[in-house]
Design a protein around this motif. Structure first.
Motif, PDB file in Angstrom:
ATOM      1  N   ILE A 203      64.226  43.223  53.799  1.00  0.00           N
ATOM      2  CA  ILE A 203      62.832  43.603  54.040  1.00  0.00           C
ATOM      3  C   ILE A 203      62.427  44.718  53.092  1.00  0.00           C
ATOM      4  CG2 ILE A 203      61.246  44.720  55.693  1.00  0.00           C
ATOM      5  CD1 ILE A 203      61.764  41.824  56.407  1.00  0.00           C
ATOM      6  N   GLY A 204      61.197  44.648  52.599  1.00  0.00           N
ATOM      7  CA  GLY A 204      60.605  45.746  51.852  1.00  0.00           C
ATOM      8  C   GLY A 204      59.413  46.283  52.624  1.00  0.00           C
ATOM      9  N   VAL A 205      59.376  47.593  52.824  1.00  0.00           N
ATOM     10  CA  VAL A 205      58.222  48.237  53.453  1.00  0.00           C
ATOM     11  C   VAL A 205      57.399  48.845  52.323  1.00  0.00           C
ATOM     12  CG1 VAL A 205      57.418  49.917  55.135  1.00  0.00           C
ATOM     13  CG2 VAL A 205      59.597  48.718  55.511  1.00  0.00           C
ATOM     14  N   VAL A 206      56.203  48.322  52.132  1.00  0.00           N
ATOM     15  CA  VAL A 206      55.394  48.667  50.955  1.00  0.00           C
ATOM     16  C   VAL A 206      54.713  50.015  51.134  1.00  0.00           C
ATOM     17  CG1 VAL A 206      53.487  47.905  49.485  1.00  0.00           C
ATOM     18  CG2 VAL A 206      55.053  46.217  50.472  1.00  0.00           C
ATOM     19  N   THR A 207      54.860  50.864  50.131  1.00  0.00           N
ATOM     20  CA  THR A 207      54.252  52.199  50.172  1.00  0.00           C
ATOM     21  C   THR A 207      52.935  52.260  49.413  1.00  0.00           C
ATOM     22  OG1 THR A 207      55.554  52.825  48.221  1.00  0.00           O
ATOM     23  CG2 THR A 207      56.492  53.330  50.392  1.00  0.00           C
ATOM     24  N   SER A 208      52.766  51.378  48.398  1.00  0.00           N
ATOM     25  CA  SER A 208      51.529  51.386  47.612  1.00  0.00           C
ATOM     26  C   SER A 208      51.400  50.071  46.855  1.00  0.00           C
ATOM     27  CB  SER A 208      51.516  52.555  46.618  1.00  0.00           C
ATOM     28  OG  SER A 208      52.560  52.406  45.665  1.00  0.00           O
ATOM     29  N   ILE A 209      50.179  49.790  46.410  1.00  0.00           N
ATOM     30  CA  ILE A 209      49.879  48.607  45.609  1.00  0.00           C
ATOM     31  C   ILE A 209      49.320  49.068  44.265  1.00  0.00           C
ATOM     32  CG2 ILE A 209      48.472  46.507  45.448  1.00  0.00           C
ATOM     33  CD1 ILE A 209      48.416  46.432  48.498  1.00  0.00           C
ATOM     34  N   VAL A 210      49.813  48.464  43.192  1.00  0.00           N
ATOM     35  CA  VAL A 210      49.383  48.880  41.861  1.00  0.00           C
ATOM     36  C   VAL A 210      47.899  48.643  41.647  1.00  0.00           C
ATOM     37  CG1 VAL A 210      51.625  48.467  40.775  1.00  0.00           C
ATOM     38  CG2 VAL A 210      49.934  46.630  40.845  1.00  0.00           C
ATOM     39  N   GLY A 211      47.329  49.436  40.759  1.00  0.00           N
ATOM     40  CA  GLY A 211      45.976  49.178  40.302  1.00  0.00           C
ATOM     41  C   GLY A 211      46.002  48.086  39.243  1.00  0.00           C
ATOM     42  N   GLN A 212      44.898  47.339  39.128  1.00  0.00           N
ATOM     43  CA  GLN A 212      44.827  46.239  38.166  1.00  0.00           C
ATOM     44  C   GLN A 212      43.512  46.263  37.409  1.00  0.00           C
ATOM     45  OE1 GLN A 212      45.970  42.207  39.389  1.00  0.00           O
ATOM     46  NE2 GLN A 212      46.360  43.015  41.433  1.00  0.00           N
ATOM     47  N   ARG A 213      43.600  45.944  36.148  1.00  0.00           N
ATOM     48  CA  ARG A 213      42.414  45.652  35.353  1.00  0.00           C
ATOM     49  C   ARG A 213      42.621  44.303  34.689  1.00  0.00           C
ATOM     50  NH1 ARG A 213      40.276  51.379  32.588  1.00  0.00           N
ATOM     51  NH2 ARG A 213      39.455  52.208  34.558  1.00  0.00           N
ATOM     52  N   VAL A 346      67.843  46.499  60.546  1.00  0.00           N
ATOM     53  CA  VAL A 346      67.387  45.614  59.473  1.00  0.00           C
ATOM     54  C   VAL A 346      67.658  46.282  58.134  1.00  0.00           C
ATOM     55  CG1 VAL A 346      65.382  44.478  58.441  1.00  0.00           C
ATOM     56  CG2 VAL A 346      65.592  44.605  60.934  1.00  0.00           C
ATOM     57  N   ASN A 347      68.187  45.533  57.196  1.00  0.00           N
ATOM     58  CA  ASN A 347      68.505  46.046  55.865  1.00  0.00           C
ATOM     59  C   ASN A 347      67.221  46.089  55.028  1.00  0.00           C
ATOM     60  OD1 ASN A 347      69.874  46.851  53.596  1.00  0.00           O
ATOM     61  ND2 ASN A 347      70.742  44.841  53.141  1.00  0.00           N
ATOM     62  N   TYR A 348      66.632  47.275  54.879  1.00  0.00           N
ATOM     63  CA  TYR A 348      65.326  47.384  54.231  1.00  0.00           C
ATOM     64  C   TYR A 348      65.323  48.476  53.183  1.00  0.00           C
ATOM     65  CZ  TYR A 348      63.987  51.884  56.277  1.00  0.00           C
ATOM     66  OH  TYR A 348      63.904  53.221  56.578  1.00  0.00           O
ATOM     67  N   ARG A 349      64.240  48.531  52.429  1.00  0.00           N
ATOM     68  CA  ARG A 349      63.990  49.638  51.510  1.00  0.00           C
ATOM     69  C   ARG A 349      62.482  49.816  51.353  1.00  0.00           C
ATOM     70  NH1 ARG A 349      64.357  49.476  45.264  1.00  0.00           N
ATOM     71  NH2 ARG A 349      62.474  50.696  45.627  1.00  0.00           N
ATOM     72  N   LEU A 350      62.081  51.018  50.958  1.00  0.00           N
ATOM     73  CA  LEU A 350      60.693  51.265  50.585  1.00  0.00           C
ATOM     74  C   LEU A 350      60.466  50.701  49.192  1.00  0.00           C
ATOM     75  CD1 LEU A 350      60.277  54.961  51.810  1.00  0.00           C
ATOM     76  CD2 LEU A 350      59.701  52.857  53.042  1.00  0.00           C
ATOM     77  N   ILE A 351      59.258  50.186  48.936  1.00  0.00           N
ATOM     78  CA  ILE A 351      58.987  49.500  47.679  1.00  0.00           C
ATOM     79  C   ILE A 351      57.496  49.570  47.383  1.00  0.00           C
ATOM     80  CG2 ILE A 351      58.636  47.252  48.815  1.00  0.00           C
ATOM     81  CD1 ILE A 351      60.104  45.929  46.474  1.00  0.00           C
ATOM     82  N   HIS A 352      57.126  49.542  46.105  1.00  0.00           N
ATOM     83  CA  HIS A 352      55.699  49.396  45.781  1.00  0.00           C
ATOM     84  C   HIS A 352      55.443  47.955  45.370  1.00  0.00           C
ATOM     85  CE1 HIS A 352      56.751  49.806  41.413  1.00  0.00           C
ATOM     86  NE2 HIS A 352      55.679  49.047  41.263  1.00  0.00           N
ATOM     87  N   SER A 353      54.211  47.525  45.466  1.00  0.00           N
ATOM     88  CA  SER A 353      53.839  46.161  45.100  1.00  0.00           C
ATOM     89  C   SER A 353      53.247  46.135  43.700  1.00  0.00           C
ATOM     90  CB  SER A 353      52.824  45.589  46.098  1.00  0.00           C
ATOM     91  OG  SER A 353      52.374  44.325  45.646  1.00  0.00           O
ATOM     92  N   GLY A 354      53.835  45.294  42.855  1.00  0.00           N
ATOM     93  CA  GLY A 354      53.296  45.116  41.512  1.00  0.00           C
ATOM     94  C   GLY A 354      52.204  44.069  41.460  1.00  0.00           C
ATOM     95  N   ALA A 355      52.010  43.349  42.570  1.00  0.00           N
ATOM     96  CA  ALA A 355      50.948  42.345  42.665  1.00  0.00           C
ATOM     97  C   ALA A 355      49.820  42.875  43.542  1.00  0.00           C
ATOM     98  CB  ALA A 355      51.510  41.044  43.256  1.00  0.00           C
ATOM     99  N   GLY A 356      48.641  42.362  43.320  1.00  0.00           N
ATOM    100  CA  GLY A 356      47.512  42.712  44.173  1.00  0.00           C
ATOM    101  C   GLY A 356      47.535  41.918  45.461  1.00  0.00           C
ATOM    102  N   HIS A 357      47.025  42.506  46.532  1.00  0.00           N
ATOM    103  CA  HIS A 357      46.992  41.853  47.834  1.00  0.00           C
ATOM    104  C   HIS A 357      45.734  42.269  48.588  1.00  0.00           C
ATOM    105  CE1 HIS A 357      51.116  40.402  47.467  1.00  0.00           C
ATOM    106  NE2 HIS A 357      51.465  41.604  47.056  1.00  0.00           N
TER     107      HIS A 357
END
Length: 415
Positions: A203-213, A346-357
């Motif tokens: 599992i990944g617990v998302v901390t942020s989502i990247v900005g996109q242009r 649960v085996n998890y880590r914090l992660i950022h998202s490189g995709a937009g959502h």
């Protein structure tokens, strides 16, 4: 907790048939017949399970359980039903299926929630048919503007508004108030990257989502005979594109992670072997977790493109049609999901998202968090997109724990 593997297989088997390509991919674009059929199939599944299901004006589909104590507070969960062209059957779709399975399990196990719980199949996120993204989630908060879509069309020339009306939907009423009942939004999604798989995390617990242009860029030079036009006299737009691409990618590599830069589509005209191409249309996508760095880098690249075009006597048109800032997830919700992962081992880590959502549209308005499950080989937007069934089931369990905490406990109201 229940083993969700068979439930995932069953519901995915039904929805994945809709828009499936014989070669193995999935195409379900906004307001197409495949999109309409998928929303109808989901609505039937929701209603059969005892949820109150309905569409809003633009086509977002909701399945609702009314809260027994705090009905005016809604915990919202779900994702988008549209796909990219020839994509996979997990991106977006799994988030809807998982949200329904988790909510239905909690309903059957614990009865009505204290707060209202709503599963949502958002109309559109990908921007794959029309040059507009997040149509579904932006309409939730009144951000989608009529004038932004009235004059846009798909690759076949079909106007956005005509497609919307043909599907049976319309613009959000201008006098309709923005929803104030959403207490939290939880979205589960495949990672679409290799971090979780590489590190052996479930599992990944998302901390942020990247900005996109995102950009549409057009170069206009001069088409001419490939044999009789000396190299020094040419206004070759493919050569101009190649310089732009080479210089930009080199700068992106020098910048380093987490910045990414992609030239995804290139269309030269007349696109024949014996004519110097006098017109080239291409796309560019740039992403970063830091808003200042994203702005600095893209402005530099835009200036470089104009310089190269001027040096070659070529006209350039740069259309930055998407500009989304990096978005943080709600800190309390991130801590809540992390704590639940630890509690249930649960085996998890914090992660950022490189995709937009869609979560990046929700987050500025309501407390929001995302949960990731691994993607095999990091592949997505591709018919080979796949996640191990055990990982999908574990994701549904973590989502169920989270929704229970938010909708079925008194403590959930303080998050």
């Amino acid at each position: 907790m229940k083993d969700f593997r068979q439930d995932i297989t069953d519901i995915s088997g039904k929805i994945s048939k809709i828009g499936a390509d014989p070669t193995g991919g999935m195409t379900r674009l906004l307001y197409t017949k495949e999109w309409v059929e998928a929303q109808k199939a989901l609505k039937q599944i929701f209603e059969t399970a005892g949820f109150a299901a309905s569409h809003d004006a633009t086509g977002n589909l909701s399945a609702r359980l009314t809260g027994s104590k705090y009905p005016e507070q809604t915990i919202l969960t779900g994702s988008h039903i549209d796909t990219v062209v020839n994509g996979g059957n997990l991106d977006g779709q799994f988030g809807i299926e998982a949200s329904f399975l988790a909510a239905n399990y909690l309903k059957d196990t614990y009865g009505p929630p204290l707060r209202s719980l709503e599963v949502i199949a958002l109309a559109e996120e990908e921007g794959s048919r029309f040059p507009y993204v997040f149509w579904g989630s932006k309409n939730i908060f009144g951000q989608a503007r009529r004038q932004d879509v009235e004059n846009i069309a798909d690759a076949k020339g079909v106007n956005f508004v005509d497609a919307m009306h043909s599907a049976g939907f319309d613009f959000r009423p201008e006098d309709q108030p923005v929803r104030k009942d959403i207490a939290a939004f939880v979205e589960i999604h495949i990672e679409q990257g290799k971090v979780l798989e590489t590190e052996g995390k479930t599992i990944g617990v998302v901390t942020s989502i990247v900005g996109q242009r995102r950009y549409d860029i057009r170069l206009k030079g001069e088409s001419n005979h490939a044999g009789t036009t000396p190299m020094g006299y040419r206004r070759d737009t493919v050569y101009a594109f190649s310089r732009i691409c080479t210089e930009s990618i080199a700068k992106a590599r020098a910048e380093g992670d987490p910045l990414v830069l992609t030239f995804g589509k290139v269309e030269p005209k007349p696109n024949t072997v014996n004519v110097v191409p006098g017109f080239t249309h291409f796309t560019m996508d740039c992403r970063h977790t830091d808003a200042v760095a994203l702005d600095r880098f893209t402005l530099e690249i835009e200036a470089d493109m104009r310089r190269i075009a001027a040096e070659m006597g070529i006209e350039i048109e740069i259309d930055r049609w998407m500009d989304e800032k990096p978005i943080p997830m709600n800190k309390q919700l991130v801590e809540c999901v992390s704590h639940l992962c630890e509690k249930h081992k649960v085996n998890y880590r914090l992660i950022h998202s490189g995709a937009g959502h869609d979560s990046q549209i929700f987050s500025p308005h309501v407390p929001t968090v995302m949960i990731f499950v691994p993607s095999i080989d990091g592949i997505s937007h591709n018919p080979a997109e796949k996640t191990h069934l055990d990982d999908l089931a574990e994701g549904v369990k973590v989502l169920a724990h989270t929704l229970y905490q938010l909708a079925w406990t008194e403590e959930g109201g303080s998050l």
